[in-house]
Scaffold this motif. Structure first.
Motif, PDB file in Angstrom:
ATOM      1  N   GLY A 133       0.832  -1.206   0.000  1.00 19.72           N
ATOM      2  CA  GLY A 133       0.000   0.000   0.000  1.00 19.72           C
ATOM      3  C   GLY A 133       0.863   1.251   0.000  1.00 19.72           C
ATOM      4  N   PRO A 160      -0.465   7.397   2.668  1.00 20.28           N
ATOM      5  CA  PRO A 160       0.427   8.164   3.551  1.00 20.28           C
ATOM      6  C   PRO A 160       1.193   7.273   4.529  1.00 20.28           C
ATOM      7  CG  PRO A 160      -1.779   9.119   3.531  1.00 20.28           C
ATOM      8  CD  PRO A 160      -1.850   7.856   2.716  1.00 20.28           C
ATOM      9  N   GLY A 161       0.597   6.162   4.953  1.00 21.68           N
ATOM     10  CA  GLY A 161       1.324   5.246   5.836  1.00 21.68           C
ATOM     11  C   GLY A 161       2.404   4.518   5.053  1.00 21.68           C
ATOM     12  N   GLU A 200       1.648  -1.440  -4.817  1.00 18.20           N
ATOM     13  CA  GLU A 200       0.448  -0.586  -4.894  1.00 18.20           C
ATOM     14  C   GLU A 200      -0.330  -0.962  -6.144  1.00 18.20           C
ATOM     15  OE1 GLU A 200      -1.267   1.963  -2.994  1.00 18.20           O
ATOM     16  OE2 GLU A 200      -2.620   1.410  -4.632  1.00 18.20           O
ATOM     17  N   ARG A 208      -3.186   0.657  -7.228  1.00 19.18           N
ATOM     18  CA  ARG A 208      -3.708   1.819  -7.926  1.00 19.18           C
ATOM     19  C   ARG A 208      -2.737   2.257  -9.020  1.00 19.18           C
ATOM     20  NH1 ARG A 208      -7.489   5.350  -5.109  1.00 19.18           N
ATOM     21  NH2 ARG A 208      -7.304   4.437  -3.059  1.00 19.18           N
ATOM     22  N   GLY A 243      -2.240   6.707  -2.275  1.00 20.44           N
ATOM     23  CA  GLY A 243      -3.357   6.113  -1.547  1.00 20.44           C
ATOM     24  C   GLY A 243      -4.639   6.924  -1.590  1.00 20.44           C
ATOM     25  N   THR A 244      -5.510   6.643  -0.651  1.00 20.54           N
ATOM     26  CA  THR A 244      -6.789   7.340  -0.541  1.00 20.54           C
ATOM     27  C   THR A 244      -6.553   8.839  -0.413  1.00 20.54           C
ATOM     28  OG1 THR A 244      -7.662   5.441   0.674  1.00 20.54           O
ATOM     29  CG2 THR A 244      -8.898   7.501   0.859  1.00 20.54           C
ATOM     30  N   LYS A 253      -9.729  18.933  -0.234  1.00 24.22           N
ATOM     31  CA  LYS A 253      -9.281  20.282   0.169  1.00 24.22           C
ATOM     32  C   LYS A 253      -9.214  21.217  -1.026  1.00 24.22           C
ATOM     33  CE  LYS A 253      -9.732  18.566   3.474  1.00 24.22           C
ATOM     34  NZ  LYS A 253     -10.010  17.178   3.852  1.00 24.22           N
ATOM     35  N   ALA A 277      -1.048  -7.100  -3.882  1.00 21.49           N
ATOM     36  CA  ALA A 277      -0.186  -8.056  -3.178  1.00 21.49           C
ATOM     37  C   ALA A 277      -1.046  -9.019  -2.372  1.00 21.49           C
ATOM     38  CB  ALA A 277       0.746  -7.296  -2.241  1.00 21.49           C
ATOM     39  N   GLY A 299      -4.793   0.451   4.166  1.00 19.19           N
ATOM     40  CA  GLY A 299      -5.765   1.535   4.294  1.00 19.19           C
ATOM     41  C   GLY A 299      -7.194   1.073   4.488  1.00 19.19           C
ATOM     42  N   ASP A 319      -4.747   3.163   8.476  1.00 17.48           N
ATOM     43  CA  ASP A 319      -6.189   2.921   8.600  1.00 17.48           C
ATOM     44  C   ASP A 319      -6.568   1.454   8.799  1.00 17.48           C
ATOM     45  OD1 ASP A 319      -6.567   5.620   8.145  1.00 17.48           O
ATOM     46  OD2 ASP A 319      -7.915   5.367   6.428  1.00 17.48           O
ATOM     47  N   MET A 350      -8.676   7.319  11.781  1.00 20.42           N
ATOM     48  CA  MET A 350      -8.308   7.102  10.367  1.00 20.42           C
ATOM     49  C   MET A 350      -7.867   8.436   9.794  1.00 20.42           C
ATOM     50  SD  MET A 350     -11.170   4.494   9.008  1.00 20.42           S
ATOM     51  CE  MET A 350     -10.991   2.729   9.225  1.00 20.42           C
ATOM     52  N   LEU A 351      -6.614   8.776  10.039  1.00 15.05           N
ATOM     53  CA  LEU A 351      -6.102  10.079   9.622  1.00 15.05           C
ATOM     54  C   LEU A 351      -4.754   9.912   8.933  1.00 15.05           C
ATOM     55  CD1 LEU A 351      -6.961  12.084  12.862  1.00 15.05           C
ATOM     56  CD2 LEU A 351      -8.112  12.233  10.646  1.00 15.05           C
ATOM     57  N   ALA A 352      -4.526  10.740   7.922  1.00 13.14           N
ATOM     58  CA  ALA A 352      -3.318  10.622   7.123  1.00 13.14           C
ATOM     59  C   ALA A 352      -2.061  10.838   7.961  1.00 13.14           C
ATOM     60  CB  ALA A 352      -3.368  11.634   5.983  1.00 13.14           C
TER      61      ALA A 352
HETATM   62  P1  FAD Z   1      -4.658   4.555   2.240  1.00 15.91           P
HETATM   63  O1  FAD Z   1      -4.386   5.976   1.995  1.00 15.91           O
HETATM   64  O2  FAD Z   1      -6.060   4.079   2.135  1.00 15.91           O
HETATM   65  O3  FAD Z   1      -3.733   3.762   1.227  1.00 15.91           O
HETATM   66  C1  FAD Z   1      -3.755   2.388   1.111  1.00 15.91           C
HETATM   67  C2  FAD Z   1      -3.293   2.011  -0.275  1.00 15.91           C
HETATM   68  O4  FAD Z   1      -3.106   0.614  -0.307  1.00 15.91           O
HETATM   69  C3  FAD Z   1      -4.305   2.324  -1.372  1.00 15.91           C
HETATM   70  O5  FAD Z   1      -3.711   3.112  -2.363  1.00 15.91           O
HETATM   71  C4  FAD Z   1      -4.704   0.959  -1.916  1.00 15.91           C
HETATM   72  O6  FAD Z   1      -4.892   0.974  -3.334  1.00 15.91           O
HETATM   73  C5  FAD Z   1      -3.495   0.119  -1.563  1.00 15.91           C
HETATM   74  N1  FAD Z   1      -3.802  -1.310  -1.395  1.00 15.91           N
HETATM   75  C6  FAD Z   1      -4.786  -1.867  -0.647  1.00 15.91           C
HETATM   76  N2  FAD Z   1      -4.706  -3.205  -0.697  1.00 15.91           N
HETATM   77  C7  FAD Z   1      -3.640  -3.500  -1.489  1.00 15.91           C
HETATM   78  C8  FAD Z   1      -3.044  -4.706  -1.910  1.00 15.91           C
HETATM   79  N3  FAD Z   1      -3.495  -5.889  -1.512  1.00 15.91           N
HETATM   80  N4  FAD Z   1      -1.974  -4.626  -2.741  1.00 15.91           N
HETATM   81  C9  FAD Z   1      -1.480  -3.420  -3.161  1.00 15.91           C
HETATM   82  N5  FAD Z   1      -2.001  -2.261  -2.770  1.00 15.91           N
HETATM   83  C10 FAD Z   1      -3.069  -2.301  -1.943  1.00 15.91           C
HETATM   84  N6  FAD Z   1      -7.219  12.361   6.617  1.00 15.91           N
HETATM   85  C11 FAD Z   1      -6.601  13.454   7.100  1.00 15.91           C
HETATM   86  O7  FAD Z   1      -5.742  13.320   7.972  1.00 15.91           O
HETATM   87  N7  FAD Z   1      -6.903  14.706   6.646  1.00 15.91           N
HETATM   88  C12 FAD Z   1      -7.850  14.914   5.717  1.00 15.91           C
HETATM   89  O8  FAD Z   1      -8.096  16.048   5.318  1.00 15.91           O
HETATM   90  C13 FAD Z   1      -8.534  13.794   5.187  1.00 15.91           C
HETATM   91  N8  FAD Z   1      -9.479  13.948   4.246  1.00 15.91           N
HETATM   92  C14 FAD Z   1     -10.110  12.861   3.733  1.00 15.91           C
HETATM   93  C15 FAD Z   1     -11.106  13.043   2.797  1.00 15.91           C
HETATM   94  C16 FAD Z   1     -11.772  11.965   2.256  1.00 15.91           C
HETATM   95  C17 FAD Z   1     -12.847  12.181   1.217  1.00 15.91           C
HETATM   96  C18 FAD Z   1     -11.409  10.638   2.655  1.00 15.91           C
HETATM   97  C19 FAD Z   1     -12.086   9.446   2.057  1.00 15.91           C
HETATM   98  C20 FAD Z   1     -10.425  10.434   3.607  1.00 15.91           C
HETATM   99  C21 FAD Z   1      -9.773  11.548   4.158  1.00 15.91           C
HETATM  100  N9  FAD Z   1      -8.790  11.401   5.142  1.00 15.91           N
HETATM  101  C22 FAD Z   1      -8.174  12.504   5.666  1.00 15.91           C
HETATM  102  C23 FAD Z   1      -8.391  10.073   5.646  1.00 15.91           C
HETATM  103  C24 FAD Z   1      -7.068   9.632   4.985  1.00 15.91           C
HETATM  104  O9  FAD Z   1      -7.245   9.607   3.593  1.00 15.91           O
HETATM  105  C25 FAD Z   1      -6.651   8.258   5.482  1.00 15.91           C
HETATM  106  O10 FAD Z   1      -6.603   8.253   6.901  1.00 15.91           O
HETATM  107  C26 FAD Z   1      -5.285   7.890   4.954  1.00 15.91           C
HETATM  108  O11 FAD Z   1      -5.280   7.887   3.559  1.00 15.91           O
HETATM  109  C27 FAD Z   1      -4.864   6.513   5.464  1.00 15.91           C
HETATM  110  O12 FAD Z   1      -3.616   6.204   4.961  1.00 15.91           O
HETATM  111  P2  FAD Z   1      -3.166   4.675   4.770  1.00 15.91           P
HETATM  112  O13 FAD Z   1      -1.773   4.747   4.239  1.00 15.91           O
HETATM  113  O14 FAD Z   1      -3.414   3.906   6.001  1.00 15.91           O
HETATM  114  O15 FAD Z   1      -4.145   4.073   3.664  1.00 15.91           O
END
Ligand code: FAD
Ligand code: NAI
Length: 464
Positions: free
Chosen positions: A12, A15-16, A35, A37, A42-43, A53, A118, A143, A312, A318-320
């Motif tokens: 993934g 941001p994490g 990844e 996507r 990520g999200t 934003k 993966a 995520g 997440d 659930m914050l970036a």
């Molecule tokens: P994600 O960002 O979800 O990334 C996970 C990645 O893993 C994805 O790209 C996915 O495609 C990939 N993945 C999943 N499974 C697999 C696999 N098996 N193999 C390969 N790749 C895979 N947070 C804030 O702090 N501030 C904000 O302003 C904010 N605004 C937001 C607005 C919206 C509309 C949304 C939906 C969320 C918002 N968030 C915000 C929350 C923030 O996006 C998440 O907390 C953050 O993205 C989590 O990061 P992550 O790395 O855990 O996962």
């Protein structure tokens, strides 16, 4: 080491994950990041923080120009029109620039991007795009995605989730948001500013669950003043597509007489759930808790040797920025260093107008743990807010009654998201309310309201 063998593979690139991968590579570990996507980030970068934003910023500018705020300051703008395509263009440009930026950072730091989904073959082997890769350490950072609402099927046209709500090709006459949380209020704000009537249907008796009680009440007042219709203690029981809209059937959360609401577009924003499907976690022996999350210890260990999880997909907000900090910490741990995240001091911001920000305990939670002192200061009495005519909101400091240590800070203000950084830093250093009160704050700034709220903890604010 063979080309398919790594010290670390991160699953993934949100941001994490992307932060963990970059830090691991910086620390000399041979690192890959899987990844699925087409773009990294990520999200958050693709369909979350960044595009939302961009639209919040653009819609705020439109509202200021179209609805007379600029005129009240002597800036006359005539013939103001909405060019929604251009607005979406700005959103796409922001996403494009930032996701490509991560690709650049991967190259710069020699992180290998394994393109595809993966899944585990065993605890040290992943399959991505038909190839098996081995790693000493695997970090799961997959995520979360939108929680579906049974009976309200998303088609991304009339019934949308947050991703669809970022892409609407015209302003809906009536947008009904299911869920009065962060997404509902942020994206509801975007479309309200652009001209939609927005109704929020919230199951609980108040919006913004988890936030400080006074903040929730005040925020509801402000949103209503802006034109939001808030239907709390209400549940949606059915959604039926009509000619060119949707008829929602709602009833009191406790049960009772049903009513219908006609919507042009319905946004489902009732929370997000961890992404674990398709990972084949059973092959690795990684277990999920009842909420489908991967539990980890203080060092992000899943309980299976060599497998870690962050962001997440694990419990917590659930914050970036929480995911990013965990990404840095887990990489440092993997490199033999000490990596720590203080989960008691994670700020959160709702990017509405005004912004709503918090760090630490709510007054309610702090009181449940012991005696507290609370200081409050209204933005109405802050000189800069008064000058800028953005006087909605307040700052509230919750401190331990015995030690004066700050336990929580809650802010509603146009720039609350910026102000909360100072509060988080103070709490990280174990500050007392007195420490904040006796720190010199620049004048005239909104931040002086935080100083005054800290002074109010001991009953001594100056400007009220
Ligand atoms: P994600 O960002 O979800 O990334 C996970 C990645 O893993 C994805 O790209 C996915 O495609 C990939 N993945 C999943 N499974 C697999 C696999 N098996 N193999 C390969 N790749 C895979 N947070 C804030 O702090 N501030 C904000 O302003 C904010 N605004 C937001 C607005 C919206 C509309 C949304 C939906 C969320 C918002 N968030 C915000 C929350 C923030 O996006 C998440 O907390 C953050 O993205 C989590 O990061 P992550 O790395 O855990 O996962
Ligand atoms: P949320 O958890 O913030 O809000 C969901 C809301 O829906 C809650 O108020 C809940 O009570 C309500 N709800 C649940 N089921 C319902 C039902 N059946 N009918 C009516 N209401 C119902 O979740 P949201 O807004 O979907 O956001 C998801 C996550 O994304 C959040 O956890 C948040 O942390 C993150 N996010 C963060 C942002 C930020 O930091 N600014 C912006 C957007 C999202």
């Amino acid at each position: 080491m063979a080309e398919t063998e790594f010290d670390v593979i991160v699953i993934g690139a949100g941001p994490g994950g992307y932060v963990a991968a970059i830090r691991a590579a910086q620390l000399g570990l041979k690192t890959a990041c899987a990844e699925s996507r087409e773009t990294l980030g990520g999200t958050c970068l693709n369909v979350g923080c960044i595009p939302s934003k961009a639209l919040l910023h653009a819609s705020e500018l439109f509202e200021e120009a179209a609805h007379g705020t600029l005129a009240k300051w002597g800036v006359k703008a005539s013939g103001v029109e909405l060019d929604l395509d251009a607005m979406h263009g700005g959103r796409r440009e922001a996403v494009d620039g930032l996701t490509k930026g991560i690709e650049f950072l991967f190259k710069k730091n020699k992180v290998t991007w394994l393109k595809g989904r993966a899944s585990f073959q065993d605890k040290g082997t992943l399959e991505v795009g038909g190839t098996a890769y081995k790693a000493k350490h695997i970090v799961i950072a997959t995520g979360s995605s939108v929680t579906p609402l049974p009976g309200v099927e998303i088609d991304q046209e009339r019934i949308v989730d947050s991703t669809g709500a970022l892409e609407l090709s015209k302003v809906p006459g009536h947008l009904v948001v299911i869920g009065g949380g962060v997404i509902g209020l942020e994206l509801g704000s975007v479309w309200r500013r652009l001209g939609a009537k927005v109704t929020v249907v919230e199951y609980l008796d108040q919006i913004l669950p988890g936030m400080d009680g006074e903040v929730r009440k005040e925020a509801a007042k402000i949103f209503k003043k802006q034109g939001f219709e808030l239907r709390t203690s209400t549940k949606v029981t059915k959604a039926e597509k009509t000619g060119d809209g949707v008829t929602l059937t709602v009833e009191p959360a406790k049960g009772g007489e049903a009513q219908t609401i006609e919507a042009d577009v319905v946004l489902v924003a009732i929370g997000r759930r961890p992404n674990t499907e398709g990972l084949n976690l059973e092959a690795a022996g990684v277990k999920l808790n009842q909420r489908g999350q991967i539990e980890v210890d203080h060092d992000f260990r899943t309980g299976v040797e060599g497998i870690y999880a962050i962001g997440d997909v694990t419990p917590g907000p659930m914050l970036a920025h929480k995911a990013e900090d965990e990404g840095v910490a887990v990489a440092e741990i993997l490199a033999g260093q000490i990596g720590i995240v203080n989960h008691d001091v994670i700020p959160s911001v709702v990017y509405t107008y005004p912004e709503i920000a918090a760090v630490g305990l709510t007054e309610e939670d702090a009181k449940a743990r012991g005696e507290v002192k609370v200081g409050k200061f209204p933005m109405m009495a802050n000189s800069r807010a008064k000058t800028n005519r953005d006087t909605d909101g307040f700052v509230k400091v919750v401190a331990d009654a015995r030690t004066d240590r700050v336990l929580g800070v809650h802010i509603i203000s146009s720039v609350a998201g910026t102000m909360i950084g100072q509060a988080a830093q103070a709490m990280e250093f174990g500050a007392t309310s007195e420490d904040i009160a006796y720190t010199c704050h620049a004048h005239p700034t909104h931040s002086e309201a935080l100083k005054e709220a800290a002074m109010a903890v001991t009953g001594k604010p100056i400007h009220i």
